[in-house]
Design an enzyme around this catalytic site. Structure first.
Site, PDB file in Angstrom:
ATOM      1  N   LEU A  69     -46.395 -23.882 -63.057  1.00 60.20           N
ATOM      2  CA  LEU A  69     -45.731 -22.742 -62.393  1.00 60.20           C
ATOM      3  C   LEU A  69     -44.286 -23.033 -61.989  1.00 60.20           C
ATOM      4  CD1 LEU A  69     -48.565 -21.144 -60.197  1.00 60.20           C
ATOM      5  CD2 LEU A  69     -47.558 -20.248 -62.293  1.00 60.20           C
ATOM      6  N   ASP A 311     -51.825 -24.512 -71.218  1.00 57.67           N
ATOM      7  CA  ASP A 311     -50.741 -25.474 -70.947  1.00 57.67           C
ATOM      8  C   ASP A 311     -49.397 -24.743 -70.906  1.00 57.67           C
ATOM      9  OD1 ASP A 311     -49.368 -27.746 -70.343  1.00 57.67           O
ATOM     10  OD2 ASP A 311     -49.825 -28.821 -72.188  1.00 57.67           O
TER      11      ASP A 311
HETATM   12  O1  DOR Z   1     -45.290 -30.180 -73.441  1.00 56.17           O
HETATM   13  C1  DOR Z   1     -45.601 -30.402 -72.284  1.00 56.17           C
HETATM   14  N1  DOR Z   1     -44.939 -29.823 -71.275  1.00 56.17           N
HETATM   15  N2  DOR Z   1     -46.613 -31.237 -72.038  1.00 56.17           N
HETATM   16  C2  DOR Z   1     -46.901 -31.657 -70.797  1.00 56.17           C
HETATM   17  O2  DOR Z   1     -47.834 -32.407 -70.645  1.00 56.17           O
HETATM   18  C3  DOR Z   1     -46.070 -31.204 -69.651  1.00 56.17           C
HETATM   19  C4  DOR Z   1     -45.414 -29.924 -69.945  1.00 56.17           C
HETATM   20  C5  DOR Z   1     -44.332 -29.563 -68.968  1.00 56.17           C
HETATM   21  O3  DOR Z   1     -44.510 -29.710 -67.771  1.00 56.17           O
HETATM   22  O4  DOR Z   1     -43.285 -29.062 -69.426  1.00 56.17           O
END
Ligand code: DOR
Length: 430
Positions: A69, A311
């Protein structure tokens, strides 16, 4: 949450918890599910407002257990308010937010802050995930008791691996005492080194440094072993490789309390999405080969992968419109996760029942939420999906503050048209 009464009429209700799959009505009263099936007999004055769900699918509210977030600290990428709106728009009624904010959510005051902001946003439920280690530095454990008391449901250093196996062992033992789930970002940083995409022919051709599958699998193997040593549940985040699903399948067969998730980009895309240096396809772990993508699909189909989570990782153009190796990792996903997942149903890989389990009931159970599925008495959290609605992904219409999606322009079929949280309509596109 809200005192309105609704009668959701004529939808195909699907709930893995109760095994329901059929055309039926749902009565919502006082923010709760009052009755399912034939609620007419239970209707008292004042009459409920009707919601026509004919031709639609009604599911328990979707839960995305892996969302970034960005607030506090990087509000220009996403705020709690915009992230929650994006979630509602994507059909989610609850989300878990990862602790890699600034400051890191490694203490009670940040957890409190997130919950306060989420409460005033007043859309979806937010379940904070606290850090495994202070500052995500992988050196010493954060205070799980205080974060748990403040409302954290799990701990993770997501974005960073816990490289020190002894610290991970202690994290599992400590978290077990509080009933907190440990969510592991499995990546051996020594193997990743300076890699920016999947290792292999595509990386060689593009002149980019690669990340081998082993960067994921050696850590999955380690965490399965530590799960066995400690007896503590471990949830493996964003699985992307054939080797990882093989290890997890075997660990589950041995009865270990290992659960796992993957994200829509790992079953929808391969490393070829990077071929024109599209930084929106740069993500950690990286997009892999066709064999990995197919193994992830197979693991979704056979139940090895319990959960689909987006994600959702918002980044601004400042972090993405750069040379590939300097661009940030991550893509947004809240507003494309459900339609991309529905493709698995269309492909015959998953039944709708399985899909709903992976996007609602399984995360609820893994997170030990006190409500699972559409049972009378549960909070009225539900999602209405129009399975026939065709649309073209246009990031400019997203509620998220960020635009970093590799799916822009994709033609998709099926999306959420109504999202209800605690009896309150938080998104309506009927
Ligand atoms: O691609 C990613 N972005 N992998 C992660 O584990 C963290 C995330 C991020 O916080 O931008």
């Amino acid at each position: 949450m809200e005192n309105s009464k609704y009668l959701i009429k004529g939808g195909r209700v699907i709930d893995p918890e109760t095994g329901l799959d059929g055309l039926m009505d749902i009565l919502i009263e006082d923010g709760k599910i009052a009755s399912i099936g034939n609620p007419q007999s239970k209707i008292r004055n004042p009459k409920p407002e009707l919601i026509d769900a004919s031709g639609k699918i009604v599911t328990p509210g979707l839960i995305d257990m892996h969302v970034h977030l960005r607030e506090p600290g990087h509000e220009y990428k996403e705020t709690i308010e915009t992230g929650c709106l994006a979630a509602a728009h994507g059909g989610f009624t609850a989300i878990c937010c990862m602790p890699n904010t600034v400051p890191v959510n490694d203490n009670q005051s940040v957890t409190d802050y997130i919950l306060k902001k989420a409460g005033s946003a007043g859309t979806v439920r937010v379940y904070p995930v606290g850090a495994i280690s202070l500052g995500l530095r992988g050196e010493s454990l954060a205070g799980y008791g205080e974060m748990n008391a403040a409302g954290a449901v799990a701990v993770s250093d997501d974005g960073n691996p816990v490289m020190n196996a002894q610290l991970m062992r202690r994290a599992l033992e400590y978290a077990k005492g509080f009933g907190l789930l440990v969510i592991s970002h499995c990546e051996d940083r020594n193997l990743t080194e300076n890699g920016v995409m999947n290792e292999g022919a595509v990386a060689t051709r593009l002149g980019l440094e690669g990340i081998p599958n082993s960067a994921e699998t050696v850590m999955v193997a380690r965490d399965i072993d530590l799960c066995e040593l400690t007896g503590a549940p471990v949830h493996i985040a964003h699985v992307s490789t054939e080797g990882a699903v093989r290890l997890i399948r075997e660990a589950k067969a041995r009865g270990l309390p290992v659960t796992t998730e993957t994200a829509p980009h790992y079953f929808s895309l391969t490393e070829d999405a990077v071929a024109n240096y599209d930084t929106n396809a740069k993500v950690h772990p990286p997009l892999r080969t066709v064999a990995d993508r197919d193994a992830v699909r197979e693991a979704l189909a056979d139940g090895t992968i319990d959960v689909i989570a987006s994600d959702h990782a918002p980044h601004s153009s400042m972090e993405k419109e750069l040379e590939f190796d300097r661009a940030a990792n991550g893509m947004i996903g809240l507003e494309t996760s459900l339609p991309l997942s529905l493709k698995l149903v269309e492909m015959g890989l998953l039944s709708l029942m399985d899909l709903v389990a992976k996007m609602s009931n399984n995360p609820a159970r893994i997170l030990k939420l006190d409500y699972v599925g559409l049972k009378p008495g549960n909070p009225a959290d539900l999602t209405i999906i129009d399975p026939e609605k065709r649309f073209t992904v246009d990031a400019d219409t997203f509620r998220s503050k960020s635009r970093n999606t590799p799916f822009n322009g994709w033609q998709l079929k099926g999306k959420a048209v109504l999202t209800v949280v605690g009896g309150k309509i938080v998104f309506d596109d009927q």
